[in-house]
Design an enzyme around this catalytic site. Structure first.
Site, PDB file in Angstrom:
ATOM      1  N   GLU A   8     -13.418   1.331   1.877  1.00  0.00           N
ATOM      2  CA  GLU A   8     -12.106   1.232   1.036  1.00  0.00           C
ATOM      3  C   GLU A   8     -12.201  -0.314   0.406  1.00  0.00           C
ATOM      4  O   GLU A   8     -11.693  -0.537  -0.791  1.00  0.00           O
ATOM      5  CB  GLU A   8     -10.865   1.354   1.845  1.00  0.00           C
TER       6      GLU A   8
ATOM      7  N   HIS B 224     -12.720   7.036 -11.188  1.00  0.00           N
ATOM      8  CA  HIS B 224     -11.650   6.808 -12.180  1.00  0.00           C
ATOM      9  C   HIS B 224     -10.517   7.828 -12.413  1.00  0.00           C
ATOM     10  O   HIS B 224     -10.264   8.511 -13.266  1.00  0.00           O
ATOM     11  CB  HIS B 224     -12.251   6.777 -13.552  1.00  0.00           C
TER      12      HIS B 224
ATOM     13  N   CYS C  79       0.836  -1.254   0.002  1.00  0.00           N
ATOM     14  CA  CYS C  79      -0.011   0.122   0.013  1.00  0.00           C
ATOM     15  C   CYS C  79       0.910   1.080   0.106  1.00  0.00           C
ATOM     16  O   CYS C  79       0.320   2.199  -0.590  1.00  0.00           O
ATOM     17  CB  CYS C  79      -0.917   0.236   1.096  1.00  0.00           C
TER      18      CYS C  79
END
Length: 193
Positions: free
Chosen positions: A136, A68, A23
């Site tokens: 998330e 996006h 991450c």
């Protein structure tokens, strides 16, 4: 009473400084779910706290600006920031690291400010943003309340430090949406029929 409106977006980020190597060192994406929770002790002319249809306007545009796109922390390395801007038409430069916690705080601040600047004309009373939940993943989310969103301990979110790419701004129904929010311009909800 509390009502909830769910929005979804796809976003990429890197979360520097976190404990997971993948991450903190690799661009990766998530299918986010954002829940906006509003509260009031009153109902409007349509016997609703706040018409869900009204949330499909400016509130939806604010959340969809992350869809996006890549969320970039302005504290990251300049080379990385420049490359992300160069290789993605849709990007948001943020004064915070794009963790789920910070996303929930950021979205709270944006929607709370938009709500405060909106004149309601359908009998709505004392509608407040109760909290924002940002999922998330299917198993992990962060929930921000007012005291979290404006917490000095968690870092003040300065709207003047947020930059949306031209591509994102061009996608808004109102191209000046964010400028109006930053400059405290009034919004008026349409009258329900």
């Amino acid at each position: 009473m509390i009502i909830r409106k769910l929005f979804k977006f796809e976003n990429a980020h890197v979360v520097r400084g976190c404990s997971t190597i993948k991450c903190r060192s690799s661009i990766h994406g998530h299918s986010y779910k954002v829940e906006l929770l509003f509260s009031s002790n009153f109902l409007d002319n349509g016997q609703m706290v706040y018409d869900f249809g009204l949330m499909k306007q400016n509130m939806k545009d604010i959340i969809e600006c992350f869809d996006h796109s890549i969320a970039i922390w302005n504290g990251d390395e300049i080379g990385y920031i420049d490359d992300m801007k160069k290789h993605s038409a849709r990007w948001v430069l943020l004064p915070i690291s794009p963790s789920a916690e910070q996303f929930s705080r950021l979205i709270f601040v944006l929607i709370d400010k938009l709500l405060a600047l909106t004149t309601t004309i359908n009998g709505e009373k004392e509608v407040k943003l109760h909290s924002v939940i940002v999922h998330e993943t299917d198993t992990g989310y962060a929930q921000a309340f007012e005291e979290d969103a404006y917490s000095k301990n968690m870092g003040i979110i300065n709207l003047d430090e947020i930059i949306f790419s031209d591509e994102i701004q061009n996608s808004w129904k109102d191209g000046k949406l964010f400028e109006k929010i930053k400059n405290n311009k009034n919004f008026v909800n349409p009258k329900s029929v």
